[in-house]
Motif scaffolding. Structure first.
Motif, mmCIF file in Angstrom:
data_model
loop_
_atom_site.group_PDB
_atom_site.id
_atom_site.type_symbol
_atom_site.label_atom_id
_atom_site.label_comp_id
_atom_site.label_asym_id
_atom_site.label_seq_id
_atom_site.Cartn_x
_atom_site.Cartn_y
_atom_site.Cartn_z
ATOM 1 N N SER A 160 -0.636 3.091 -23.768
ATOM 2 C CA SER A 160 0.051 3.790 -22.688
ATOM 3 C C SER A 160 1.065 4.755 -23.279
ATOM 4 C CB SER A 160 0.780 2.822 -21.751
ATOM 5 O OG SER A 160 1.546 3.555 -20.800
ATOM 6 N N PRO A 161 1.017 6.023 -22.901
ATOM 7 C CA PRO A 161 2.140 6.912 -23.167
ATOM 8 C C PRO A 161 3.226 6.667 -22.116
ATOM 9 C CG PRO A 161 0.051 8.111 -22.826
ATOM 10 C CD PRO A 161 -0.118 6.718 -22.299
ATOM 11 N N LEU A 162 4.252 7.485 -22.138
ATOM 12 C CA LEU A 162 5.229 7.544 -21.053
ATOM 13 C C LEU A 162 4.911 8.743 -20.170
ATOM 14 C CD1 LEU A 162 8.633 6.881 -22.869
ATOM 15 C CD2 LEU A 162 7.248 5.255 -21.569
ATOM 16 N N ALA A 163 5.302 8.668 -18.916
ATOM 17 C CA ALA A 163 5.181 9.789 -17.990
ATOM 18 C C ALA A 163 6.201 9.585 -16.884
ATOM 19 C CB ALA A 163 3.759 9.891 -17.433
ATOM 20 N N ILE A 164 6.226 10.513 -15.938
ATOM 21 C CA ILE A 164 7.137 10.432 -14.797
ATOM 22 C C ILE A 164 6.342 10.137 -13.531
ATOM 23 C CG2 ILE A 164 8.819 11.657 -13.368
ATOM 24 C CD1 ILE A 164 9.928 11.268 -16.109
ATOM 25 N N TYR A 165 6.560 8.960 -12.954
ATOM 26 C CA TYR A 165 6.029 8.684 -11.627
ATOM 27 C C TYR A 165 6.886 9.425 -10.599
ATOM 28 C CZ TYR A 165 3.678 4.552 -13.676
ATOM 29 O OH TYR A 165 2.909 3.700 -14.420
ATOM 30 N N TYR A 166 6.255 9.909 -9.527
ATOM 31 C CA TYR A 166 7.056 10.464 -8.434
ATOM 32 C C TYR A 166 6.430 10.104 -7.094
ATOM 33 C CZ TYR A 166 3.674 14.395 -8.399
ATOM 34 O OH TYR A 166 2.545 15.175 -8.341
ATOM 35 N N ASN A 167 7.278 10.004 -6.097
ATOM 36 C CA ASN A 167 6.868 9.615 -4.754
ATOM 37 C C ASN A 167 6.740 10.876 -3.900
ATOM 38 O OD1 ASN A 167 6.523 8.539 -2.184
ATOM 39 N ND2 ASN A 167 7.985 6.861 -2.520
ATOM 40 N N LYS A 168 5.495 11.236 -3.579
ATOM 41 C CA LYS A 168 5.255 12.468 -2.826
ATOM 42 C C LYS A 168 5.926 12.443 -1.453
ATOM 43 C CE LYS A 168 0.775 13.389 -5.038
ATOM 44 N NZ LYS A 168 -0.685 13.555 -4.779
ATOM 45 N N LYS A 169 6.064 11.260 -0.875
ATOM 46 C CA LYS A 169 6.726 11.161 0.429
ATOM 47 C C LYS A 169 8.144 11.722 0.369
ATOM 48 C CE LYS A 169 4.422 6.973 2.205
ATOM 49 N NZ LYS A 169 4.654 5.590 2.694
ATOM 50 N N LEU A 170 8.880 11.340 -0.672
ATOM 51 C CA LEU A 170 10.268 11.760 -0.791
ATOM 52 C C LEU A 170 10.371 13.226 -1.192
ATOM 53 C CD1 LEU A 170 11.844 8.605 -2.488
ATOM 54 C CD2 LEU A 170 11.303 9.024 -0.080
ATOM 55 N N PHE A 171 9.458 13.678 -2.024
ATOM 56 C CA PHE A 171 9.441 15.093 -2.391
ATOM 57 C C PHE A 171 9.142 15.954 -1.171
ATOM 58 C CE2 PHE A 171 9.642 13.682 -6.660
ATOM 59 C CZ PHE A 171 9.874 14.772 -7.481
ATOM 60 N N ASP A 172 8.147 15.540 -0.389
ATOM 61 C CA ASP A 172 7.771 16.329 0.785
ATOM 62 C C ASP A 172 8.905 16.381 1.809
ATOM 63 O OD1 ASP A 172 5.329 16.700 -0.414
ATOM 64 O OD2 ASP A 172 4.264 15.229 0.821
ATOM 65 N N ALA A 173 9.582 15.242 1.984
ATOM 66 C CA ALA A 173 10.689 15.202 2.947
ATOM 67 C C ALA A 173 11.821 16.139 2.547
ATOM 68 C CB ALA A 173 11.211 13.771 3.082
ATOM 69 N N ALA A 174 11.998 16.311 1.241
ATOM 70 C CA ALA A 174 13.076 17.181 0.750
ATOM 71 C C ALA A 174 12.609 18.622 0.545
ATOM 72 C CB ALA A 174 13.611 16.629 -0.566
ATOM 73 N N GLY A 175 11.311 18.859 0.715
ATOM 74 C CA GLY A 175 10.777 20.197 0.461
ATOM 75 C C GLY A 175 10.818 20.570 -1.007
ATOM 76 N N ALA A 176 10.751 19.567 -1.867
ATOM 77 C CA ALA A 176 10.833 19.805 -3.307
ATOM 78 C C ALA A 176 9.439 19.962 -3.896
ATOM 79 C CB ALA A 176 11.555 18.645 -3.997
#
Length: 446
Positions: free
Chosen positions: A165-181
Motif C-alpha cells: 500500500s502506498p499513501l494517498a488522500i481519501y476525500y468525501n465527495k459529499k462534503l466537497f460538493d456541499a462546499a462547492g470545492a
C-alpha cells in the motif's frame, strides 16, 4: 500482514539478536551455511515434498492463500503445501522461536521494515540465482514499479512481493460538493491541500469546529516519512551512518513545522484521539466529520460501505517535490529449508502472475498485467493507488537495519511534542532528536 508497532519491533529485534547470536558464526551468518543446489535425489514415486508456509494473515485473509495453494498443487502434484497461520499473538516471535529450534517454515512472510534485520542475520536465502535459473526462471519485469525493492538488501533480492500500500488522500465527495470545492487532482501542492482543508473546516456560531478539513495520522513515524520526502529531505545518510545533519536539516524542519501548523496554526485537523493508536485513533472521517484523510489503503473496503462517505481517492500533494512511500509484505525462502528448489517453485507461483490473479480480489496486485487486465489500473480509485508507485522515495529503514532501535523513537518524540505543544520549537526538538539517534546508533553498534 498485521501491522507491527516500532516498540514491538524493537522488542522482537532484541529477541532476534539473541536467537541468532546463539546459532551464528562470528560474521553473523547462520550456521551451518546453506548451499543451494538442485534437489539431490529423486523421491520415491508417489511421495510428495511437503512445504510449510508461515503467514501473519488470519481469518478471511487466509482465503486467497488457500486458493493459490490449491491451484499450485493441481499443477505440481509432487508438492504439498501446508499453510501455517498465526491467528493471534506475535507472528515474528513465533518465527524466531521456530528458527531457534531449527524448524521454521520453508517460506516466511515478512513486513518491509523487518527485512533488513532478518536478512542481515541470515534468515533468508538470496533469490537472484533462482530468478535467473534455466529451469524455473522468473521474469522480474512483470512487476509494477517499486514493488520488488523492499525485498532487497544490499542489492540482493531476498523476498518477493505479496501485497503493498502506498499513501494517498481519501476525500468525501459529499462534503466537497456541499462546499462547492473542486476534487483534488494530480499536480496539487501542499498549499492547495491547506487551502482545501481551510475551505472545508467549518465552525458553529461559538467557534467550535463542526467539520474538519483533514484527518491526519498523529505521531505515526512511517507515515510521516512522506512529508519529509516531499519537503526534499531525508532522515538518515545514504550510508546509514549519520542522523545528525539529516534529521535536523532545514527540509525536515519544514516538514515537521507544516505538519504541526495543520493542527495548531491553521486548526484544520483534529487532535489525535489516542496518541498510542495506529494512525492516531481518530474517527472523524468515518463519521462524516472530516473531509479528507491521509492514510494507506487498508481501511478502504469499509469506507466504500460507509453511508457517511461518498469516497474519492486523490494523489499525494507535492511539497518541494512529488514523493510517496510504500508499505509492503513479501515472502522469502528460509535459509534452513531442506527443500529450497521446491520452495522456489511455489514462491514464483505464489507471488507471480498466477498468484496475483487471486490476490487482486483482496489487495492490489503486484503484477502489471493483472492490474491492467482486471481494470484496476484505470479505475478512478485503484488507479490512484497504483500511480503512486511512480513517485516512491526509499524509506529510512532501507539505509540502516538499526532504524527502529535508534531514530524511529526519537522522531516519534518530536511528533508527539509538536502535536501536544503548539509552542514547541521544531528546530530544537529535531536537533535533540538527531543527537539522540546518533548516540543510540553508536551504542547499538558496540
Amino acid at each position: 500482514m498485521k501491522k507491527t508497532t516500532p516498540l514491538l519491533l524493537l522488542l522482537v529485534f532484541g529477541l532476534l539478536a539473541g536467537v541468532f547470536g546463539g546459532c551464528a558464526a562470528q560474521d553473523g551468518s547462520l550456521m551451518p551455511a546453506v548451499v543451494v543446489t538442485a534437489t539431490p535425489t529423486a523421491r520415491p514415486e508417489g511421495v510428495k515434498t511437503v512445504l510449510r508456509v508461515g503467514t501473519g494473515d488470519s481469518g478471511e485473509g487466509l482465503t486467497p492463500h488457500f486458493k493459490i495453494i490449491e491451484m499450485f498443487e493441481a499443477a505440481n502434484p509432487d508438492i504439498q503445501v501446508q499453510l501455517e497461520p498465526v491467528g493471534s499473538g506475535d507472528y515474528y516471535a513465533r518465527i524466531l522461536t521456530q528458527i531457534a529450534a531449527g524448524d521454521p517454515p520453508d517460506l516466511l512472510q515478512i513486513g518491509d521494515d523487518a527485512v533488513p534485520m532478518f536478512v542481515d542475520k541470515g534468515a533468508f536465502l538470496p533469490l537472484d540465482d533462482f530468478i535467473t535459473s534455466e529451469q524455473y526462471p522468473l521474469d522480474a519485469s512483470i512487476y509494477l514499479p517499486g514493488v520488488m525493492e523492499p525485498g532487497k538488501w544490499n542489492g540482493v533480492q531476498y523476498l518477493l512481493p505479496k501485497d503493498f500500500s502506498p499513501l494517498a488522500i481519501y476525500y468525501n465527495k459529499k462534503l466537497f460538493d456541499a462546499a462547492g470545492a473542486p476534487y483534488p487532482q494530480e499536480g496539487w501542492t501542499w498549499d492547495d491541500l491547506l487551502a482545501t482543508a481551510q475551505q472545508l473546516t467549518l465552525t458553529d456560531a461559538s467557534g467550535n469546529v463542526t467539520q474538519w478539513g483533514i484527518q491526519l495520522p498523529g505521531p505515526w513515524t512511517t507515515g510521516f516519512e512522506y512529508w519529509v520526502a516531499a519537503a526534499g529531505g531525508r532522515l538518515v545518510s545514504e550510508d546509514g551512518a549519520s542522523f545528525v545533519g539529516y534529521m535536523d536539516s532545514p527540509e525536515v524542519q519544514r516538514a515537521v513545522q507544516f505538519y504541526a501548523d495543520l493542527y495548531h496554526k491553521y486548526k484544520v485537523a483534529p487532535p489525535p484521539a489516542d496518541m498510542n493508536a495506529f494512525g492516531g485513533g481518530n474517527s472523524e472521517f468515518d463519521s462524516g466529520k472530516a473531509a479528507m484523510r491521509l492514510f494507506g489503503r487498508w481501511p478502504q473496503a469499509g469506507m466504500k460501505q460507509n453511508p457517511n462517505i461518498d469516497l474519492g481517492v486523490a494523489p499525494l500533494p507535492a511539497g518541494a517535490q512529488r514523493a510517496g512511500v510504500l508499505f509492503w509484505g513479501g515472502f522469502g525462502i528460509s535459509s534452513l529449508s531442506e527443500n529450497p528448489e521446491a520452495a522456489w517453485r511455489f514462491l514464483r507461483f505464489y507471488t507471480g502472475a498466477e498468484g496475483a490473479a487471486i490476490w487482486k480480489d483482496w489487495a492490489l496486485p503486484t503484477v502489471k498485467s493483472v492490474a491492467d487486465s482486471s481494470g484496476l489500473s484505470s479505475d478512478p480509485i485503484e488507479g490512484v493507488w497504483l500511480n503512486e508507485l511512480n513517485h516512491l522515495t526509499p524509506r529510512a529503514y532501507v539505509f540502516t537495519p538499526y532504524w527502529g532501535q535508534t531514530a524511529d523513537p526519537a522522531l516519534r518524540r518530536v511528533l508527539e511534542s509538536v502535536i501536544l505543544d503548539p509552542n514547541a520549537n521544531v528546530a530544537e526538538l529535531l536537533t535533540t532528536a538527531a543527537q539522540e539517534a546518533q548516540a543510540a546508533l553508536a551504542d547499538v553498534k558496540q
